[in-house]
Design an enzyme around this catalytic site. Structure first.
Site, PDB file in Angstrom:
ATOM      1  N   GLU A 115       0.825  -1.216   0.000  1.00 58.57           N
ATOM      2  CA  GLU A 115       0.000   0.000   0.000  1.00 58.57           C
ATOM      3  C   GLU A 115       0.862   1.270   0.000  1.00 58.57           C
ATOM      4  OE1 GLU A 115      -2.976  -0.348  -0.675  1.00 58.57           O
ATOM      5  OE2 GLU A 115      -3.712  -2.230   0.175  1.00 58.57           O
ATOM      6  N   HIS A 139      -2.926   1.901   8.232  1.00 61.19           N
ATOM      7  CA  HIS A 139      -3.979   1.136   7.553  1.00 61.19           C
ATOM      8  C   HIS A 139      -4.137  -0.176   8.302  1.00 61.19           C
ATOM      9  CE1 HIS A 139      -6.278  -1.244   4.827  1.00 61.19           C
ATOM     10  NE2 HIS A 139      -5.268  -2.059   4.585  1.00 61.19           N
ATOM     11  N   HIS A 141      -7.111  -3.690   9.453  1.00 59.29           N
ATOM     12  CA  HIS A 141      -8.340  -4.437   9.163  1.00 59.29           C
ATOM     13  C   HIS A 141      -9.160  -4.596  10.450  1.00 59.29           C
ATOM     14  CE1 HIS A 141      -5.912  -6.461   5.634  1.00 59.29           C
ATOM     15  NE2 HIS A 141      -6.102  -5.164   5.453  1.00 59.29           N
ATOM     16  N   GLU A 169     -18.071   9.880  22.219  1.00 60.32           N
ATOM     17  CA  GLU A 169     -16.779  10.565  22.117  1.00 60.32           C
ATOM     18  C   GLU A 169     -16.373  10.802  20.656  1.00 60.32           C
ATOM     19  OE1 GLU A 169     -14.249  10.733  25.296  1.00 60.32           O
ATOM     20  OE2 GLU A 169     -16.344  11.284  25.628  1.00 60.32           O
ATOM     21  N   HIS A 210     -12.866  -3.976   3.432  1.00 56.18           N
ATOM     22  CA  HIS A 210     -11.418  -4.183   3.567  1.00 56.18           C
ATOM     23  C   HIS A 210     -10.848  -3.648   4.881  1.00 56.18           C
ATOM     24  CE1 HIS A 210      -7.249  -4.364   1.584  1.00 56.18           C
ATOM     25  NE2 HIS A 210      -7.087  -4.014   2.845  1.00 56.18           N
TER      26      HIS A 210
HETATM   27  O1  2HA Z   1      -0.443  -5.177   3.700  1.00 57.06           O
HETATM   28  O2  2HA Z   1      -3.375  -4.763   4.336  1.00 57.06           O
HETATM   29  O3  2HA Z   1      -4.186  -3.799   2.016  1.00 57.06           O
HETATM   30  C1  2HA Z   1      -1.537  -5.934   3.475  1.00 57.06           C
HETATM   31  C2  2HA Z   1      -2.746  -5.089   3.358  1.00 57.06           C
HETATM   32  C3  2HA Z   1      -3.108  -4.667   2.006  1.00 57.06           C
HETATM   33 ZN    ZN Z   2      -5.346  -4.018   3.884  1.00 56.13          ZN
END
Ligand code: 2HA
Ligand code: ZN
Length: 282
Positions: A115, A139, A141, A169, A210
């Site tokens: 990414e 980033h 998940h 909050e 995602h």
């Molecule tokens: O690095 O999360 O979006 C792996 C991920 C790709």
């Molecule tokens: Zn990801």
């Protein structure tokens, strides 16, 4: 856990990535972190040119010469604590903000996250709109926020308002709301551009099906935003599983909380009608 003589930014990356793992946010190689590094942050780190210049698939003049810490592609965030020099690296951007080279880490050899374009484009916007204050992009998940994108056809106003109403909050933490980005291919240029555009207005963006992106002045700030939003999504899902959001805070209550903390909820989100999302359809 390897922390003895590491610079503080590595210790902070160990703390953040370990917490992300324990919260269930980064299975396998999922999720990635990056931090723009001021020169004083790297004191004591043995920097040396370790790779050729490599295209970063971006052209970002305001990042020329900048150095960044990145988590590595295919590496697991949960392993940063035992081997930061394998799972993290420091890269330098060239004088056009187009190519990068590795100066430390990714042992024995490796590259930044897949990414990379989304992170760099986000850093470029973050640096500009925060006038240099923002240094971090995360980033990850997050299960509750991801589940929400499977449950409803969302929009930015609906998602933002729903989170504000699910945890009081949240309007204080992210009054600009959270951008909803419909599914696009991860790792691609289109989703990288959409994320960077979102960061002009907001500090978080949710990739449908995602995961989430956040920007902040440091790892704690970006982590905190994501934690707050995912907790709100979890509260929402719990209340819905228990029968529905029968007495959620009203728009007026959200506005009063915001006013109490001298923030203004995003005008394009505050009037979203979330009532249909608070009733179970079964
Ligand atoms: O690095 O999360 O979006 C792996 C991920 C790709
Ligand atoms: Zn990801």
């Amino acid at each position: 856990m390897k922390t003895t003589n590491d610079p503080i930014f590595i210790k902070e990356a160990i703390k953040t990535s370990s917490d992300m793992w324990f919260l269930g946010w980064c299975e396998a190689n999922g999720g990635n972190i990056s931090q723009r590094l001021e020169p004083d942050k790297m004191a004591g780190l043995p920097l040396a040119v370790k790779s050729d210049w490599t295209p970063a698939r971006v052209s970002l003049p305001n990042l020329a010469g900048e150095k960044f810490m990145f988590s590595g592609t295919t590496r697991f965030l949960r392993n940063i604590s035992i081997a930061p020099e394998k799972n993290l690296g420091v890269i330098e951007m060239d004088s056009k903000g187009e190519n990068y080279r590795v100066l430390w880490g990714f042992e024995p050899e490796g590259r930044p996250t897949s990414e990379l374009p989304a992170h760099l484009k986000s850093h470029s916007v973050a640096k500009e709109v925060s006038e240099g204050a923002d240094h971090v992009v995360i980033h990850t998940h997050t299960p509750n926020l991801i589940a929400l994108t499977y449950l409803h056809e969302l929009t930015t106003p609906l998602l933002s308002k729903l989170l504000w109403q699910s945890h009081v909050e949240c309007v204080v933490g992210f009054p600009q709301g959270i951008e909803f980005i419909p599914w696009m291919m991860a790792g691609g240029d289109e989703i990288a551009d959409a994320t960077a555009v979102a960061f002009r207005k907001r500090s978080m963006a949710m990739w449908q099906h995602h995961g989430v992106f956040a920007r902040g002045r440091n790892l704690d700030a970006a982590f905190g935003l994501i934690h707050m939003a995912d907790k709100a999504a979890g509260i929402y899902l719990k209340a819905m599983a228990a029968g529905g959001m029968r007495c959620a805070p009203s728009t007026d209550v959200v506005c009063r909380i915001a006013a109490n903390f001298h923030v203004t909820p995003a005008p394009d989100c505050i009037d979203a009608d979330t009532s249909a999302l608070m009733i179970r359809r079964d």
